[in-house]
Scaffold this motif. Structure first.
Motif, PDB file in Angstrom:
ATOM      1  N   THR A   1      21.784 -45.145 -24.513  1.00 52.38           N
ATOM      2  CA  THR A   1      22.120 -45.055 -25.934  1.00 52.38           C
ATOM      3  C   THR A   1      22.565 -46.437 -26.395  1.00 52.38           C
ATOM      4  O   THR A   1      23.378 -47.079 -25.726  1.00 52.38           O
ATOM      5  CB  THR A   1      23.248 -44.038 -26.170  1.00 52.38           C
ATOM      6  OG1 THR A   1      22.808 -42.742 -25.768  1.00 52.38           O
ATOM      7  CG2 THR A   1      23.641 -43.998 -27.646  1.00 52.38           C
TER       8      THR A   1
ATOM      9  N   GLU B   1      15.466 -48.152 -21.042  1.00 50.69           N
ATOM     10  CA  GLU B   1      15.335 -47.019 -20.119  1.00 50.69           C
ATOM     11  C   GLU B   1      14.162 -47.223 -19.172  1.00 50.69           C
ATOM     12  O   GLU B   1      14.286 -47.013 -17.961  1.00 50.69           O
ATOM     13  CB  GLU B   1      15.138 -45.724 -20.899  1.00 50.69           C
ATOM     14  CG  GLU B   1      16.393 -45.164 -21.524  1.00 50.69           C
ATOM     15  CD  GLU B   1      16.129 -43.849 -22.227  1.00 50.69           C
ATOM     16  OE1 GLU B   1      14.995 -43.318 -22.118  1.00 50.69           O
ATOM     17  OE2 GLU B   1      17.050 -43.331 -22.887  1.00 50.69           O
ATOM     18  N   THR B   2      13.026 -47.629 -19.727  1.00 50.54           N
ATOM     19  CA  THR B   2      11.821 -47.815 -18.905  1.00 50.54           C
ATOM     20  C   THR B   2      12.035 -48.882 -17.845  1.00 50.54           C
ATOM     21  O   THR B   2      11.699 -48.696 -16.664  1.00 50.54           O
ATOM     22  CB  THR B   2      10.633 -48.201 -19.793  1.00 50.54           C
ATOM     23  OG1 THR B   2      10.379 -47.146 -20.734  1.00 50.54           O
ATOM     24  CG2 THR B   2       9.381 -48.430 -18.956  1.00 50.54           C
TER      25      THR B   2
ATOM     26  N   HIS C   1      19.390 -42.479 -18.914  1.00 48.06           N
ATOM     27  CA  HIS C   1      19.329 -42.368 -20.369  1.00 48.06           C
ATOM     28  C   HIS C   1      20.187 -43.466 -20.962  1.00 48.06           C
ATOM     29  O   HIS C   1      21.330 -43.659 -20.554  1.00 48.06           O
ATOM     30  CB  HIS C   1      19.822 -41.002 -20.847  1.00 48.06           C
ATOM     31  CG  HIS C   1      19.826 -40.874 -22.336  1.00 48.06           C
ATOM     32  ND1 HIS C   1      18.675 -40.688 -23.060  1.00 48.06           N
ATOM     33  CD2 HIS C   1      20.835 -40.952 -23.240  1.00 48.06           C
ATOM     34  CE1 HIS C   1      18.966 -40.629 -24.347  1.00 48.06           C
ATOM     35  NE2 HIS C   1      20.278 -40.795 -24.484  1.00 48.06           N
TER      36      HIS C   1
ATOM     37  N   ASP D   1      16.359 -52.377 -27.673  1.00 49.34           N
ATOM     38  CA  ASP D   1      15.454 -51.229 -27.739  1.00 49.34           C
ATOM     39  C   ASP D   1      15.816 -50.265 -26.615  1.00 49.34           C
ATOM     40  O   ASP D   1      15.566 -50.547 -25.438  1.00 49.34           O
ATOM     41  CB  ASP D   1      14.011 -51.714 -27.597  1.00 49.34           C
ATOM     42  CG  ASP D   1      12.983 -50.609 -27.782  1.00 49.34           C
ATOM     43  OD1 ASP D   1      13.262 -49.459 -27.383  1.00 49.34           O
ATOM     44  OD2 ASP D   1      11.895 -50.893 -28.312  1.00 49.34           O
ATOM     45  N   ALA D   2      16.384 -49.122 -26.969  1.00 49.90           N
ATOM     46  CA  ALA D   2      16.850 -48.171 -25.957  1.00 49.90           C
ATOM     47  C   ALA D   2      15.710 -47.667 -25.084  1.00 49.90           C
ATOM     48  O   ALA D   2      15.856 -47.545 -23.857  1.00 49.90           O
ATOM     49  CB  ALA D   2      17.556 -46.997 -26.634  1.00 49.90           C
ATOM     50  N   ASN D   3      14.569 -47.361 -25.681  1.00 52.72           N
ATOM     51  CA  ASN D   3      13.436 -46.840 -24.904  1.00 52.72           C
ATOM     52  C   ASN D   3      12.938 -47.873 -23.904  1.00 52.72           C
ATOM     53  O   ASN D   3      12.635 -47.538 -22.743  1.00 52.72           O
ATOM     54  CB  ASN D   3      12.299 -46.419 -25.836  1.00 52.72           C
ATOM     55  CG  ASN D   3      12.645 -45.201 -26.656  1.00 52.72           C
ATOM     56  OD1 ASN D   3      13.427 -44.353 -26.228  1.00 52.72           O
ATOM     57  ND2 ASN D   3      12.082 -45.113 -27.846  1.00 52.72           N
ATOM     58  N   ARG D   4      12.838 -49.118 -24.338  1.00 47.60           N
ATOM     59  CA  ARG D   4      12.398 -50.170 -23.417  1.00 47.60           C
ATOM     60  C   ARG D   4      13.403 -50.352 -22.286  1.00 47.60           C
ATOM     61  O   ARG D   4      13.025 -50.500 -21.114  1.00 47.60           O
ATOM     62  CB  ARG D   4      12.219 -51.489 -24.166  1.00 47.60           C
ATOM     63  CG  ARG D   4      11.866 -52.660 -23.241  1.00 47.60           C
ATOM     64  CD  ARG D   4      11.833 -53.991 -23.961  1.00 47.60           C
ATOM     65  NE  ARG D   4      11.705 -55.077 -22.995  1.00 47.60           N
ATOM     66  CZ  ARG D   4      12.730 -55.635 -22.353  1.00 47.60           C
ATOM     67  NH1 ARG D   4      13.960 -55.193 -22.578  1.00 47.60           N
ATOM     68  NH2 ARG D   4      12.526 -56.623 -21.500  1.00 47.60           N
TER      69      ARG D   4
ATOM     70  N   GLU E   1      14.585 -47.672 -15.128  1.00 50.31           N
ATOM     71  CA  GLU E   1      14.006 -46.663 -14.240  1.00 50.31           C
ATOM     72  C   GLU E   1      12.976 -47.290 -13.312  1.00 50.31           C
ATOM     73  O   GLU E   1      12.893 -46.932 -12.132  1.00 50.31           O
ATOM     74  CB  GLU E   1      13.409 -45.531 -15.058  1.00 50.31           C
ATOM     75  CG  GLU E   1      14.476 -44.682 -15.751  1.00 50.31           C
ATOM     76  CD  GLU E   1      13.911 -43.491 -16.497  1.00 50.31           C
ATOM     77  OE1 GLU E   1      12.674 -43.425 -16.668  1.00 50.31           O
ATOM     78  OE2 GLU E   1      14.695 -42.611 -16.906  1.00 50.31           O
TER      79      GLU E   1
END
Length: 215
Positions: free
Chosen positions: A64, A50-51, A62, A45-48, A54
């Protein structure tokens, strides 16, 4: 080198034996970083990611996610076309490509040949950070981690002692530590290149243009 600013590049691979593929490609800019993860068809999961990255590093990252090496190369070329400006930037890596050797760029070229895709870094200058470090006294330290510790010494969230552990992380789908390692490498490489730009004569930046003559 003029007023060019460094963009640091690093890859992780599934090994060194024939048939090994690029698993992560990373670029560190002056503000933030971009990572592309090849899962070989597995889930991430790219969004997870990233979170988590960070939160753990305090950096702007970012991510991908792609399914195979060819898609990784395409994503890398797209990112370079959008964000790499040959009039403002030069590409660097630590032992990415040096006289008679290097790792990242030769491995990347072979991957491009394997998939019959164009070179992703046309018309951009390159200077290797490892070569720049020859102009500093770093004692017995010669690898990225050791040189960085001697010259800068900031803490980094690198879960691995060396890049070999990244091979096992890829096999085990340990995406977060795999990406953290690549992120630490590109950020440390860029910091060293920036430091070199403050102290090393321009004539000692052994730059070359990466554009192939028949591209």
């Amino acid at each position: 080198m003029g007023d060019l600013t460094p963009l640091a590049f690093d890859i992780e691979t599934s090994g060194l034996e024939p048939g090994s593929v690029i698993t992560v490609g990373g670029l560190a800019f002056d503000l933030g970083a971009w990572l592309v993860l090849n899962t070989s068809g597995r889930h991430a999961d790219a969004n997870r990611l990233e979170t988590v990255l960070e939160d753990q590093t305090g950096s702007t990252v970012h991510v991908t996610v792609v399914d195979d090496e060819r898609a990784l190369l395409t994503a890398l070329a797209d990112c370079a076309a959008e964000r790499v400006d040959g009039d403002r930037h030069y590409l660097t890596a630590f032992n990415g490509e040096v006289w008679k050797g290097g790792f990242d760029l030769p491995f990347l070229r072979t991957a491009c040949v394997r998939h019959n895709v164009d070179w992703p870094f046309p018309d951009v200058a390159y200077a290797d950070t490892m070569t720049m470090m020859d102009r500093f006294d770093t004692g017995d330290a010669s690898d990225l981690e050791g040189v960085y510790e001697v010259l800068i010494g900031n803490d980094y969230c690198d879960p691995f002692a060396d890049s070999g552990a990244a091979v096992d992380a890829f096999k085990n789908e340990d995406w977060v530590p795999l990406l953290l390692h690549n992120l630490a490498d590109i950020q440390r490489t860029r910091e060293l290149a920036v430091l070199a730009g403050r102290y090393i004569p321009k004539s000692d930046f052994k730059m070359k243009n990466l554009e192939p003559p028949n591209l």
